[in-house]
Design a protein around this motif. Structure first.
Motif, PDB file in Angstrom:
ATOM      1  N   GLU A 173      40.186  18.151 -88.849  1.00  0.00           N
ATOM      2  CA  GLU A 173      39.862  19.386 -89.562  1.00  0.00           C
ATOM      3  C   GLU A 173      39.013  19.104 -90.798  1.00  0.00           C
ATOM      4  O   GLU A 173      38.098  19.863 -91.130  1.00  0.00           O
ATOM      5  CB  GLU A 173      41.162  20.114 -89.949  1.00  0.00           C
ATOM      6  N   ILE A 174      39.301  18.000 -91.475  1.00  0.00           N
ATOM      7  CA  ILE A 174      38.495  17.597 -92.634  1.00  0.00           C
ATOM      8  C   ILE A 174      37.079  17.234 -92.187  1.00  0.00           C
ATOM      9  O   ILE A 174      36.082  17.653 -92.793  1.00  0.00           O
ATOM     10  CB  ILE A 174      39.150  16.404 -93.366  1.00  0.00           C
ATOM     11  N   VAL A 175      36.990  16.450 -91.109  1.00  0.00           N
ATOM     12  CA  VAL A 175      35.693  16.026 -90.584  1.00  0.00           C
ATOM     13  C   VAL A 175      34.881  17.237 -90.118  1.00  0.00           C
ATOM     14  O   VAL A 175      33.668  17.305 -90.335  1.00  0.00           O
ATOM     15  CB  VAL A 175      35.881  15.014 -89.427  1.00  0.00           C
ATOM     16  N   GLU A 176      35.547  18.206 -89.488  1.00  0.00           N
ATOM     17  CA  GLU A 176      34.844  19.406 -89.029  1.00  0.00           C
ATOM     18  C   GLU A 176      34.130  20.112 -90.189  1.00  0.00           C
ATOM     19  O   GLU A 176      32.950  20.492 -90.085  1.00  0.00           O
ATOM     20  CB  GLU A 176      35.816  20.383 -88.367  1.00  0.00           C
ATOM     21  N   LYS A 177      34.839  20.287 -91.304  1.00  0.00           N
ATOM     22  CA  LYS A 177      34.250  20.968 -92.462  1.00  0.00           C
ATOM     23  C   LYS A 177      33.075  20.184 -93.023  1.00  0.00           C
ATOM     24  O   LYS A 177      32.032  20.765 -93.368  1.00  0.00           O
ATOM     25  CB  LYS A 177      35.320  21.170 -93.536  1.00  0.00           C
ATOM     26  N   LYS A 178      33.220  18.881 -93.118  1.00  0.00           N
ATOM     27  CA  LYS A 178      32.148  18.058 -93.679  1.00  0.00           C
ATOM     28  C   LYS A 178      30.926  18.034 -92.770  1.00  0.00           C
ATOM     29  O   LYS A 178      29.778  18.109 -93.236  1.00  0.00           O
ATOM     30  CB  LYS A 178      32.664  16.625 -93.938  1.00  0.00           C
ATOM     31  N   VAL A 179      31.154  17.929 -91.467  1.00  0.00           N
ATOM     32  CA  VAL A 179      30.040  17.888 -90.518  1.00  0.00           C
ATOM     33  C   VAL A 179      29.328  19.240 -90.462  1.00  0.00           C
ATOM     34  O   VAL A 179      28.091  19.295 -90.404  1.00  0.00           O
ATOM     35  CB  VAL A 179      30.545  17.483 -89.111  1.00  0.00           C
ATOM     36  N   THR A 180      30.083  20.320 -90.497  1.00  0.00           N
ATOM     37  CA  THR A 180      29.474  21.656 -90.495  1.00  0.00           C
ATOM     38  C   THR A 180      28.560  21.833 -91.703  1.00  0.00           C
ATOM     39  O   THR A 180      27.443  22.355 -91.574  1.00  0.00           O
ATOM     40  CB  THR A 180      30.563  22.748 -90.509  1.00  0.00           C
ATOM     41  N   ALA A 181      29.016  21.371 -92.871  1.00  0.00           N
ATOM     42  CA  ALA A 181      28.201  21.460 -94.090  1.00  0.00           C
ATOM     43  C   ALA A 181      26.974  20.554 -93.997  1.00  0.00           C
ATOM     44  O   ALA A 181      25.866  20.941 -94.407  1.00  0.00           O
ATOM     45  CB  ALA A 181      29.046  21.084 -95.309  1.00  0.00           C
ATOM     46  N   LEU A 182      27.163  19.360 -93.450  1.00  0.00           N
ATOM     47  CA  LEU A 182      26.054  18.418 -93.300  1.00  0.00           C
ATOM     48  C   LEU A 182      24.993  18.956 -92.357  1.00  0.00           C
ATOM     49  O   LEU A 182      23.781  18.890 -92.637  1.00  0.00           O
ATOM     50  CB  LEU A 182      26.600  17.081 -92.775  1.00  0.00           C
ATOM     51  N   ILE A 183      25.439  19.501 -91.235  1.00  0.00           N
ATOM     52  CA  ILE A 183      24.528  20.092 -90.252  1.00  0.00           C
ATOM     53  C   ILE A 183      23.728  21.243 -90.881  1.00  0.00           C
ATOM     54  O   ILE A 183      22.509  21.349 -90.716  1.00  0.00           O
ATOM     55  CB  ILE A 183      25.327  20.610 -89.035  1.00  0.00           C
ATOM     56  N   ALA A 184      24.425  22.093 -91.621  1.00  0.00           N
ATOM     57  CA  ALA A 184      23.771  23.242 -92.250  1.00  0.00           C
ATOM     58  C   ALA A 184      22.739  22.797 -93.285  1.00  0.00           C
ATOM     59  O   ALA A 184      21.668  23.410 -93.416  1.00  0.00           O
ATOM     60  CB  ALA A 184      24.822  24.144 -92.902  1.00  0.00           C
ATOM     61  N   PHE A 185      23.047  21.742 -94.023  1.00  0.00           N
ATOM     62  CA  PHE A 185      22.128  21.232 -95.041  1.00  0.00           C
ATOM     63  C   PHE A 185      20.788  20.832 -94.434  1.00  0.00           C
ATOM     64  O   PHE A 185      19.733  20.960 -95.072  1.00  0.00           O
ATOM     65  CB  PHE A 185      22.767  20.032 -95.761  1.00  0.00           C
ATOM     66  N   HIS A 186      20.818  20.362 -93.178  1.00  0.00           N
ATOM     67  CA  HIS A 186      19.602  19.909 -92.510  1.00  0.00           C
ATOM     68  C   HIS A 186      18.970  20.992 -91.626  1.00  0.00           C
ATOM     69  O   HIS A 186      18.071  20.707 -90.836  1.00  0.00           O
ATOM     70  CB  HIS A 186      19.896  18.661 -91.675  1.00  0.00           C
ATOM     71  N   GLY A 187      19.450  22.226 -91.744  1.00  0.00           N
ATOM     72  CA  GLY A 187      18.805  23.340 -91.060  1.00  0.00           C
ATOM     73  C   GLY A 187      19.343  23.675 -89.687  1.00  0.00           C
ATOM     74  O   GLY A 187      18.748  24.491 -88.970  1.00  0.00           O
TER      75      GLY A 187
END
Length: 291
Positions: free
Chosen positions: A164-178
């Motif tokens: 669940e922690i990784v999901e939030k971080k990856v979602t934010a990372l993905i969004a940062f790159h468009g």
């Protein structure tokens, strides 16, 4: 230029457009596909991406929890400047740097990667490589295994809270790159249910095909044998097998041999029983025996 169901990018090259559910598939003509495949070979050499369904699934076998995520409109989300950079590098390698715009027009439509072109997956992988490394770094920091197959992201761990922690971080990372994660396709699967990764079941440290898939393939093989046996009888027209359907079965058998050798052996034995029962020869397995 649109013409009926064809999209022309030049007098010589065009795509045939097909709609499957809500997706638009661009099928390149033979001449365009040949050019794209030449270009693809160079891309694979410059940007190696060695992964397949079986290797991805194996990494997640036997885990307590699996998290599946999907990148929404993956090809459309790849930035145009990243595509141009990858294409320019390939053109430079084949001494065609001055023709990079020409090659760019052969692998894109309106600056985007078309679904259906053989070059699109590998160009997208090349453009996503830097983000992959960041996702891998985040996952590794939490002891989570990560694989990606085109737009399918898979994570596995023995602890759901960690995922669940990784999901939030990856979602934010993905969004940062468009890019965007499709929340409707985000799923957590525990080991008390069937854990399916890219069409393969990975429960209990084993990688195998689902039972319903096996059942359908056996039925398909039986139908094919009946067709061979009775192909001249009018009453069996509903079982008619054209070249396309036969090739589809051949493709399934090739796939089965690669991902589930145990079921492949069972399927061969079943074919031999059908041969004996119906007094026919099933040659569909022969071409796979030398690989």
């Amino acid at each position: 230029m649109m013409c009926s169901n064809k999209f022309y990018i030049s007098d010589e090259y065009y795509y045939t457009i097909k709609r499957i559910k809500n997706r638009i598939i661009y099928i390149p003509c033979d001449e365009l596909k040949a050019t794209q495949r030449f270009f693809l070979n160079v891309i694979k050499w410059l940007y190696p991406y060695k992964t397949d369904i079986l290797s991805c699934a194996r990494i997640h076998s036997g885990k307590k929890w699996i998290l599946k995520m999907d990148i929404k409109h993956f090809y459309d989300s790849v930035p145009s400047y990243e595509i141009q950079k990858a294409v320019s590098k390939v053109c430079e390698r084949i001494n065609q740097y001055n023709n990079s715009l020409k090659y760019l027009s052969l692998v894109t439509i309106n600056g985007k990667l078309p679904t259906g072109a053989p070059t699109s997956p590998h160009i997208a992988n090349a453009c996503f490589k830097r983000i992959d490394k960041k996702i891998m770094s985040v996952s590794s920091a939490f002891g989570v295994d990560y694989t990606r197959y085109v737009d399918d992201l898979t994570f596995s761990s023995y602890c759901k809270e960690t995922l669940e922690i990784v999901e939030k971080k990856v979602t934010a990372l993905i969004a940062f790159h468009g890019y965007k994660i499709n929340p409707k396709k985000t799923r957590y699967i525990s080991d008390n249910k069937q854990q399916n990764v890219l069409g393969l079941v990975v429960n209990n440290y084993r990688v195998r095909l689902p039972k319903d898939f096996k059942r359908n393939i056996r039925a398909m093989l039986h139908s094919y044998v009946i067709y061979i046996c009775n192909s001249s009888i009018k009453e069996t027209k509903h079982l008619a097998w054209d070249t396309k359907r036969i090739r589809q079965l051949e493709g399934y058998i090739s796939y089965i041999k690669h991902v589930d050798s145990h079921f492949y052996a069972q399927l061969k034995q079943y074919a031999e029983k059908l041969e004996h029962k119906y007094c026919v020869v099933v040659t569909i397995f022969l071409k796979h025996e030398f690989f």
